[in-house]
Design a protein around this motif. Sequence first.
Motif, PDB file in Angstrom:
ATOM      1  N   ALA A   1     -50.023   1.292 -57.831  1.00  8.26           N
ATOM      2  CA  ALA A   1     -49.687   0.428 -58.960  1.00  8.26           C
ATOM      3  C   ALA A   1     -50.481   0.860 -60.188  1.00  8.26           C
ATOM      4  CB  ALA A   1     -49.975  -1.026 -58.622  1.00  8.26           C
ATOM      5  N   LEU A   2     -49.814   0.942 -61.335  1.00  7.16           N
ATOM      6  CA  LEU A   2     -50.475   1.388 -62.562  1.00  7.16           C
ATOM      7  C   LEU A   2     -51.111   0.261 -63.343  1.00  7.16           C
ATOM      8  CD1 LEU A   2     -48.031   4.123 -63.911  1.00  7.16           C
ATOM      9  CD2 LEU A   2     -49.888   4.312 -62.253  1.00  7.16           C
ATOM     10  N   GLY A   3     -50.958  -0.989 -62.886  1.00  7.50           N
ATOM     11  CA  GLY A   3     -51.635  -2.108 -63.528  1.00  7.50           C
ATOM     12  C   GLY A   3     -50.875  -2.679 -64.712  1.00  7.50           C
ATOM     13  N   ASP A   4     -51.575  -3.536 -65.455  1.00  9.79           N
ATOM     14  CA  ASP A   4     -50.961  -4.229 -66.587  1.00  9.79           C
ATOM     15  C   ASP A   4     -50.861  -3.312 -67.797  1.00  9.79           C
ATOM     16  OD1 ASP A   4     -50.797  -6.565 -65.099  1.00  9.79           O
ATOM     17  OD2 ASP A   4     -52.749  -7.299 -65.793  1.00  9.79           O
TER      18      ASP A   4
ATOM     19  N   ARG B   1     -36.933  -9.292 -67.178  1.00 10.22           N
ATOM     20  CA  ARG B   1     -37.907 -10.196 -67.795  1.00 10.22           C
ATOM     21  C   ARG B   1     -39.341  -9.719 -67.632  1.00 10.22           C
ATOM     22  NH1 ARG B   1     -35.679 -14.898 -69.485  1.00 10.22           N
ATOM     23  NH2 ARG B   1     -33.532 -15.287 -68.853  1.00 10.22           N
ATOM     24  N   SER B   2     -39.613  -8.961 -66.607  1.00 10.15           N
ATOM     25  CA  SER B   2     -40.956  -8.428 -66.411  1.00 10.15           C
ATOM     26  C   SER B   2     -40.844  -7.069 -65.734  1.00 10.15           C
ATOM     27  CB  SER B   2     -41.821  -9.373 -65.574  1.00 10.15           C
ATOM     28  OG  SER B   2     -41.307  -9.501 -64.262  1.00 10.15           O
ATOM     29  N   VAL B   3     -41.861  -6.225 -65.975  1.00  9.48           N
ATOM     30  CA  VAL B   3     -41.836  -4.860 -65.468  1.00  9.48           C
ATOM     31  C   VAL B   3     -43.200  -4.533 -64.869  1.00  9.48           C
ATOM     32  CG1 VAL B   3     -41.609  -2.425 -66.078  1.00  9.48           C
ATOM     33  CG2 VAL B   3     -40.123  -4.113 -67.172  1.00  9.48           C
ATOM     34  N   SER B   4     -43.203  -4.003 -63.686  1.00  4.28           N
ATOM     35  CA  SER B   4     -44.396  -3.379 -63.118  1.00  4.28           C
ATOM     36  C   SER B   4     -44.052  -1.929 -62.809  1.00  4.28           C
ATOM     37  CB  SER B   4     -44.862  -4.102 -61.851  1.00  4.28           C
ATOM     38  OG  SER B   4     -43.833  -4.122 -60.872  1.00  4.28           O
ATOM     39  N   VAL B   5     -45.064  -1.076 -62.846  1.00  4.70           N
ATOM     40  CA  VAL B   5     -44.839   0.358 -62.697  1.00  4.70           C
ATOM     41  C   VAL B   5     -45.758   0.884 -61.599  1.00  4.70           C
ATOM     42  CG1 VAL B   5     -44.754   2.583 -63.874  1.00  4.70           C
ATOM     43  CG2 VAL B   5     -44.332   0.483 -65.168  1.00  4.70           C
ATOM     44  N   ARG B   6     -45.216   1.732 -60.737  1.00  4.11           N
ATOM     45  CA  ARG B   6     -46.018   2.376 -59.699  1.00  4.11           C
ATOM     46  C   ARG B   6     -45.690   3.866 -59.662  1.00  4.11           C
ATOM     47  NH1 ARG B   6     -43.122   0.813 -53.905  1.00  4.11           N
ATOM     48  NH2 ARG B   6     -40.968   1.232 -54.581  1.00  4.11           N
ATOM     49  N   ALA B   7     -46.686   4.639 -59.243  1.00  4.33           N
ATOM     50  CA  ALA B   7     -46.506   6.082 -59.090  1.00  4.33           C
ATOM     51  C   ALA B   7     -46.394   6.401 -57.606  1.00  4.33           C
ATOM     52  CB  ALA B   7     -47.684   6.824 -59.711  1.00  4.33           C
ATOM     53  N   LEU B   8     -45.338   7.111 -57.233  1.00  6.08           N
ATOM     54  CA  LEU B   8     -45.106   7.476 -55.833  1.00  6.08           C
ATOM     55  C   LEU B   8     -45.588   8.902 -55.576  1.00  6.08           C
ATOM     56  CD1 LEU B   8     -41.513   6.062 -55.190  1.00  6.08           C
ATOM     57  CD2 LEU B   8     -43.715   4.955 -54.765  1.00  6.08           C
TER      58      LEU B   8
ATOM     59  N   SER C   1     -40.408   2.839 -60.280  1.00  8.98           N
ATOM     60  CA  SER C   1     -41.101   3.881 -59.529  1.00  8.98           C
ATOM     61  C   SER C   1     -40.988   5.203 -60.280  1.00  8.98           C
ATOM     62  CB  SER C   1     -40.495   4.032 -58.129  1.00  8.98           C
ATOM     63  OG  SER C   1     -40.636   2.834 -57.387  1.00  8.98           O
ATOM     64  N   VAL C   2     -42.154   5.803 -60.567  1.00 12.42           N
ATOM     65  CA  VAL C   2     -42.182   7.089 -61.252  1.00 12.42           C
ATOM     66  C   VAL C   2     -42.918   8.096 -60.376  1.00 12.42           C
ATOM     67  CG1 VAL C   2     -42.048   6.065 -63.547  1.00 12.42           C
ATOM     68  CG2 VAL C   2     -44.291   6.493 -62.518  1.00 12.42           C
ATOM     69  N   SER C   3     -42.839   9.341 -60.762  1.00 20.13           N
ATOM     70  CA  SER C   3     -43.439  10.398 -59.953  1.00 20.13           C
ATOM     71  C   SER C   3     -44.968  10.398 -60.081  1.00 20.13           C
ATOM     72  CB  SER C   3     -42.844  11.753 -60.340  1.00 20.13           C
ATOM     73  OG  SER C   3     -42.947  11.974 -61.730  1.00 20.13           O
ATOM     74  N   SER C   4     -45.599  11.222 -59.270  1.00 22.29           N
ATOM     75  CA  SER C   4     -47.047  11.157 -59.063  1.00 22.29           C
ATOM     76  C   SER C   4     -47.871  11.531 -60.284  1.00 22.29           C
ATOM     77  CB  SER C   4     -47.431  12.065 -57.895  1.00 22.29           C
ATOM     78  OG  SER C   4     -47.055  13.418 -58.164  1.00 22.29           O
ATOM     79  N   GLU C   5     -47.289  12.182 -61.285  1.00 20.74           N
ATOM     80  CA  GLU C   5     -48.065  12.578 -62.458  1.00 20.74           C
ATOM     81  C   GLU C   5     -48.752  11.388 -63.121  1.00 20.74           C
ATOM     82  OE1 GLU C   5     -44.842  15.639 -61.906  1.00 20.74           O
ATOM     83  OE2 GLU C   5     -44.968  13.440 -61.887  1.00 20.74           O
ATOM     84  N   ALA C   6     -48.134  10.200 -63.068  1.00 21.01           N
ATOM     85  CA  ALA C   6     -48.715   9.023 -63.722  1.00 21.01           C
ATOM     86  C   ALA C   6     -50.005   8.579 -63.060  1.00 21.01           C
ATOM     87  CB  ALA C   6     -47.703   7.880 -63.727  1.00 21.01           C
ATOM     88  N   ALA C   7     -50.176   8.845 -61.775  1.00 20.83           N
ATOM     89  CA  ALA C   7     -51.379   8.417 -61.066  1.00 20.83           C
ATOM     90  C   ALA C   7     -52.614   9.166 -61.549  1.00 20.83           C
ATOM     91  CB  ALA C   7     -51.196   8.612 -59.567  1.00 20.83           C
ATOM     92  N   ALA C   8     -52.428  10.316 -62.166  1.00 21.32           N
ATOM     93  CA  ALA C   8     -53.569  11.104 -62.641  1.00 21.32           C
ATOM     94  C   ALA C   8     -54.135  10.590 -63.960  1.00 21.32           C
ATOM     95  CB  ALA C   8     -53.149  12.569 -62.799  1.00 21.32           C
TER      96      ALA C   8
END
Length: 614
Positions: free
Chosen positions: A311-314, A290-297, A259-266
């Motif tokens: 979710a930031l996708g693949d 083994r695997s990583v998914s990333v989301r912006a809160l 989980s990262v901050s909202s800047e990534a969603a832009a």
Amino acid sequence: MTRAPGGRAPLTSRRAILLAALGLGGAGAVSACAQLPRDGQVRQSDVVVAEEDALMQSAAGPEVGASPKEIVEGFLRACAAGYSDGFAAARSFLIRTAADSWRPQEIVMVYTGSESPVVEQAGDDAVDLRTQLIGSLDGAGILTPRNDEDYTVSYSLAADSTGQWRIAQLPGGVLLPEPAFDQEFSAYLLHFLSFDRERAVPELRWASLRTAAPTLMRLLLGGPSDWLAPGAGTLVPSGLRLLGGLDAPLPADGAVTVSVSSEAAALDAADRALLVAQIERTLTQVAGIRSVSVRALGDGEDPRDAGAGTALGDGADLDAAPGASGQAIGMSGGNVVRGLSTARETLATSRALGTTGARWPDVGADGTIVALAGRSMLLLAPGRSVASVIHSVDDESAAQSGGDQTDTGDTGQSDGDQSGGDQTDADQTGGGMTPPVIDRHGWTWTVARGEIIALNRAGLRAELAAEWLAGSRVLALDVSVESERLVVRRLVNGETADRVEAAVVVRDAQGRPQRLGPPLTIPGAGGTRALAWSDPVAVAVLADGGSGTPDVRQVQVGGTAATIPGLAGAVELTANRADGLVLLTDSAGQVWHRNDGTWRVAATDLQDVGYCLA
């Protein structure tokens, strides 16, 4: 030091990358030595480091009535176990104000484990410590080799409220013996981006095994180091913060959601994919991930809420070396060929090259072939039947003419016209060039008369700024696997020992080299006969072993050094830059590779062997 980059979960050993980089897989692996690159004898150390978590240790607190000297000695023991208890035992040796202000992980000073530090009382309330310092690790995970044989620090002590001696003033950071550092820390790769965002540009950093995931994420968000930053980018937005997902214990299935901050969603979709790729490739080196998914809160969203955020996708398909290294190329019977075995593919005939004396070929990603003939560089373009001269060290105008599109004729070149020994030395007989390297952008790199030269296919030379090269003579270079970094060997005017340094290539939007970033010294790589990138973060060198037989030494850029016995009569070294395969050529022209801990002949009729950049 014994850690190698990246304990990626599927690996069986944290040393796998280091051993692969020396071509040391299999039974021969245990013969290697690894340590911080510094002067002096290479010491034997354990090679195989398992993927288990770091061991838990404990240390006793201060004894009642302990003297100042005993307090400091106990404090050192507690520091060595500090990563198991959060340095609680170590803080018990300090008065309260010192315990509250002490930041043990601000910097880690590593001293040799072969001898205990000398601890001496220097007055009623002072103690001096003297030891041999071999390295320091800063808060950015950058390991700096040191060779301070008489490192001295002082501790001031005072009586606490119960009349017991405690440390009141002490140096910042923590002193660790080398074995404790080996047990607690490992090297990993941070993944940044090439200027065109097509390749990963790796940088080696160090992190505690116990906090590797959040530490690596913090370091990645901080961007590349000063030496790499001018030519390597990142899609980390300004102000991006880690909000959760990497706290211990990690999920049992190894699937983490960062989980990262909202800047990534832009970010747009393409930039999101690149950011995710940077994070994914960095974190999946950590054992247990083994695997990583990333989301912006968004503001106010809880990282513990599985349904929160965007979710930031693949991740994008990002690699330092897509397609790995391919087969070796070289000269055989005047022809450019691919393959070490007798079943070889001919890439260019001596007729097409216009000479039977061509040397040191290289092949670009588009099939362009370059080779050296006497004091000239030849280029055979795809689909052409005749090579052209694109550069001559005797006629600088050839570099501006675009090349003479005529048959070069047979030069009748002898072995003395181009180096058949130390292929890395630019000061060759008659003023020749070092073996050319075509990067993935189509630029050919070589060294002539002490200067770095970068040529395009037309033979036009890039104006390459590198202020730090002033007053020195360049002897050799090689280009890294993703084509964005150089390793340079040079001799500074007035010095007798050569230097080996890494530097990033700064390019314009079309990929034209413009300048070199600041140099990063690679300790332990000087005094070499030949050098080459052996993997994405390590340089292999053919160095004087002191017994007449040269050693093969690998020095990680920002990490450890490892040495294995070389080969009697070895005069040339080449490596594939990607996964550590190293080849040696002896004075009789035989090409050797290392298998099961033994050097074995791979070819007897192949000269000027090298590997191409994909």
